[in-house]
Enzyme design. Sequence first.
Site, PDB file in Angstrom:
ATOM      1  N   GLU A  65       0.867   5.714   7.490  1.00  0.00           N
ATOM      2  CA  GLU A  65       2.280   5.982   7.192  1.00  0.00           C
ATOM      3  C   GLU A  65       2.784   7.164   8.013  1.00  0.00           C
ATOM      4  OE1 GLU A  65       3.541   3.585   5.656  1.00  0.00           O
ATOM      5  OE2 GLU A  65       1.633   2.796   4.918  1.00  0.00           O
TER       6      GLU A  65
ATOM      7  N   HIS B 107       3.547   6.190  11.567  1.00  0.00           N
ATOM      8  CA  HIS B 107       4.794   5.434  11.711  1.00  0.00           C
ATOM      9  C   HIS B 107       5.970   6.343  12.093  1.00  0.00           C
ATOM     10  CE1 HIS B 107       4.252   1.228  10.838  1.00  0.00           C
ATOM     11  NE2 HIS B 107       3.823   1.390   9.602  1.00  0.00           N
TER      12      HIS B 107
ATOM     13  N   GLY C 291       0.816  -1.219   0.000  1.00  0.00           N
ATOM     14  CA  GLY C 291       0.000   0.000   0.000  1.00  0.00           C
ATOM     15  C   GLY C 291       0.845   1.263   0.000  1.00  0.00           C
TER      16      GLY C 291
ATOM     17  N   GLU D 209       3.779  -2.389  13.406  1.00  0.00           N
ATOM     18  CA  GLU D 209       2.611  -2.506  12.525  1.00  0.00           C
ATOM     19  C   GLU D 209       1.293  -2.642  13.291  1.00  0.00           C
ATOM     20  OE1 GLU D 209       2.840  -1.478   9.785  1.00  0.00           O
ATOM     21  OE2 GLU D 209       4.901  -1.793   9.133  1.00  0.00           O
TER      22      GLU D 209
HETATM   23  N1  0A1 Z   1       5.728  -0.757   6.384  1.00  0.00           N
HETATM   24  C1  0A1 Z   1       4.746  -0.637   5.337  1.00  0.00           C
HETATM   25  C2  0A1 Z   1       4.473  -1.905   4.627  1.00  0.00           C
HETATM   26  C3  0A1 Z   1       5.421  -2.315   3.582  1.00  0.00           C
HETATM   27  C4  0A1 Z   1       6.140  -3.459   3.737  1.00  0.00           C
HETATM   28  C5  0A1 Z   1       6.961  -3.941   2.736  1.00  0.00           C
HETATM   29  C6  0A1 Z   1       7.002  -3.202   1.570  1.00  0.00           C
HETATM   30  O1  0A1 Z   1       7.732  -3.620   0.509  1.00  0.00           O
HETATM   31  C7  0A1 Z   1       7.962  -4.907   0.308  1.00  0.00           C
HETATM   32  C8  0A1 Z   1       6.297  -2.050   1.403  1.00  0.00           C
HETATM   33  C9  0A1 Z   1       5.513  -1.605   2.420  1.00  0.00           C
HETATM   34  C10 0A1 Z   1       3.442  -0.267   5.979  1.00  0.00           C
HETATM   35  O2  0A1 Z   1       3.089  -0.836   7.005  1.00  0.00           O
HETATM   36  O3  0A1 Z   1       2.739   0.554   5.449  1.00  0.00           O
HETATM   37 ZN    ZN Z   2       2.729  -0.018   8.609  1.00  0.00          ZN
END
Ligand code: 0A1
Ligand code: ZN
Length: 890
Positions: free
Chosen positions: A310, A313, A273, A332
Amino acid sequence: MLRDATPKTIRLAEYTPPTFTIERVALTFDLDVERTEVEAELLISRVPGTQGPLVLNGDADAEGSGQLLSLTIDGVVPAQTAWSLGGEALTLHAPPDRFTLTTRRRLSPSKNKAFEGLYASGSGLFTQCEAEGFRRITWFLDRPDVMSIYTVTLRADPARFPVLLSNGNPVSQTDEVHEGKPRRVAVWHDPHKKPCYLFAVVAADLKARHDTFTTQSGQHVDLNVWVRPQDLDQTAHCMDSLKKSMRWDETRFGREYDLKVFNLVAVSDFNMGAMENKGLNIFNTKFVLARPDTATDVDFAGIEGVVGHEYFHNWSGNRVTCRDWFQLSLKEGFTVFRDQEFSADVGSRAVKRIEEVRRLRSLQFPEDGGPTAHPVRPDSYVEISNFYTVTIYEKGAEVVRMGLTLLGPEVFRKGTDLYFARHDGQAVTTDDFVACLAEVSGRDFSQFKRWYTQAGTPTVSSSSEWDAAKGTLTLTLSQKVPATPGQPEKLPMLVPVTTALLGPSGARLPLVVDGVQRGDEVVLELTQATQRFVFSGLTQRPVPSILRGFSAPVLLETDDDEAALLFRLAHDDDAFNRVEAGQELFLRHLLASVAQVQVNEAPLAPSKALLDATQTALSSALTPTADPALLALALSVPGLDVLGDRLPWADYSSAFLAREHLIAALAQALTPLLEQVDAHLSKSLDGKPYRFAPDDVGRRSLRNLLVAWRARLDDGEAVVLEHLGRAGSMTDTQAALALLCSSTSPARDQALSTFYATWKAEALMMDKWFALQATSTRPQALDDVMALVKHEAFTLENPNRARSLVAALAMSNPLRFHEASGRGYVFLADQVRAIDAFNPQIAARFLTPLTRWKRQDPPRQAVMKRELQRILDREGCSKDVYELVTKSLA
Ligand code: 0A1
Ligand code: ZN
């Protein structure tokens, strides 16, 4: 196959702290789509008291490119024997205690179709480093507990890459001529320490919607939403969501933004996303672009939620990060909880909660009951990308929410304040988070922590016993946590069960529980396998309303009879439980009806009680205090996925017949009322400009539900076409088209070609066009999809497009995907094999429906297992796919 070696399993129990730190990182990129050069200058120190070589991660990119061009230690080329380079590591055998390592490497972004590391999308360059993409850019200690200060220099042709972005604050930008060619040189510096998974670069021809924000302490922040120039008119909602998120995090969590600029960039090739890179969030266009004529209410809500996620975060993930990837839910689960609360506060809390629980039940419960079940804090993984799951995210959020339920808002906020203050700038664990909640509340959280370590959805059963003579109601609650792979035995969980007792008028009664006065709503703490709670001081038998607001992620089995459900549908003051009662009534009818269909009998007609309850609920839409959004949720007949989960095996074709029959019967019995409610809602909608506001969203959702019911009548097509004609937004257009798509009428083809002609230049619109056809219930839907993979607008390489057709069929069209012939399974396996050759993350996600083979009948199971094996047997099968397939065939 096959593979030369079994991929390695990484275990939490084997975690060891790093033996080197990287204090400072200076990266210089000479950017081009075909050929990019990266110089990395790393200031590295040995952690005092440690020994051994320095092993830096460094993967070749997809095409095997990523060659080492040069290497120096403190500016000197070391002896050949001092270091070695393998496929995945650069080892310095005996490095100094503190030194600067400089490497230069060449990359081929245009060949990178895995969209990890540095890749090209359109004419631009973008990065994705979480979880382990940074090692595809340069050699590094690619683990989240190594945090560094970064300075980044970007050089590129200004005609092709006018915009050059990285993390942190801009330092300078100059235009130069280098070897006779114009070069733009931009320097960025991020003053905050961060792990390398938060690193990002963007070089592209983009335009920004610009705005500003003043933080609560008066700091000025420049905000930019970067998109292709032609998409600028679809960025207002995104910017608005960003500003709302920034303000909300200040008021609700006391969190302020900490850089001079916040850049948000949209990219059309993206595996997930969005990504929370420090000061430079990179988003899938799907979660940025919206205009009333292009985006549905669901799209608008998705953008608001993901922008919030985002942004949040920045504290929960970036300032305080994870020690290792087993702790993924630390950032998360907590951040999903935060974005859920944000959406609840700026929209409708009750609607939001019901939607969250629907998502949890339809996606997470099946995961928790299947072959890839894992705890919120997993013990092991083969490929961490496979662990960006609904368990880590959504169940993780439920665990944080239970913390709030147990502590209450004030104490919980003290806990999060302590967590942010104590761990700012650190890489920590879920235990550290829970320790803060324990410390501020003085409670023992050791049993609570089983939510992090035990997989599987607990079943909680409740029964009540009325003693008229004593005026007591005894509530017996018991729990069972099922066995899951690798966890045969489970201990009881601490389950918070929010409970009220409803009197004859529906009002909450004062509670005396086990002799103690507890107000009129109480959080019962179920900690044993079975426990009794005695409510006293009652004059009449009350109706219990338990697990209010879905206070724990469990499967609840109650002894509610039909009368209790009807009463709660009419009177429960907890919106979640009121809607739940209606859903349970529908479900009980449908399950009985499916049983009829399965023995070749006609589906059941709805009972008088069900019809009357539906009519009463629907009539309330005409009253001034009506909440159309909640009514739409209460009246939505449970979907095939929900029904399938309640059947011994997921017999979607019988479920479909029973469901269609029920909706048609309701529509027939209530036609005049449906028309009346439609007209009533239309007064507030038709001819008015689109607003993404909870009341209008609710009106549209109820009106679309009623149109869907009337679509099942003899004049259904006319109703749908009329709705299409009056549609004032993409929400209504898409709802009408979805109904038409499930028909075989010529109007369907006409509507689809009009849509295509109107929108063929808009990628997100084309995704809708494919998804509408992939989710159609018409008998030839599978053939339609098989033909559509050859359509000129289709490509497997773009993740959104692949999702819109292949994943939409496999994950959102159970009826046609699970066709008895097994053709759906063969089709999916073919697509997964093709995708795995260039994008393992997407391939692994797409194969999930096949892993649930145990939920099908034996003939289907046989084909699903055979197709899983065929996926595994592909030469070069990725470790992402290997892990999921082997777990599901084990
Ligand atoms: N940390 C992001 C999620 C995410 C994880 C891996 C990705 O690439 C493989 C890209 C985004 C979130 O929680 O929005
Ligand atoms: Zn996230």
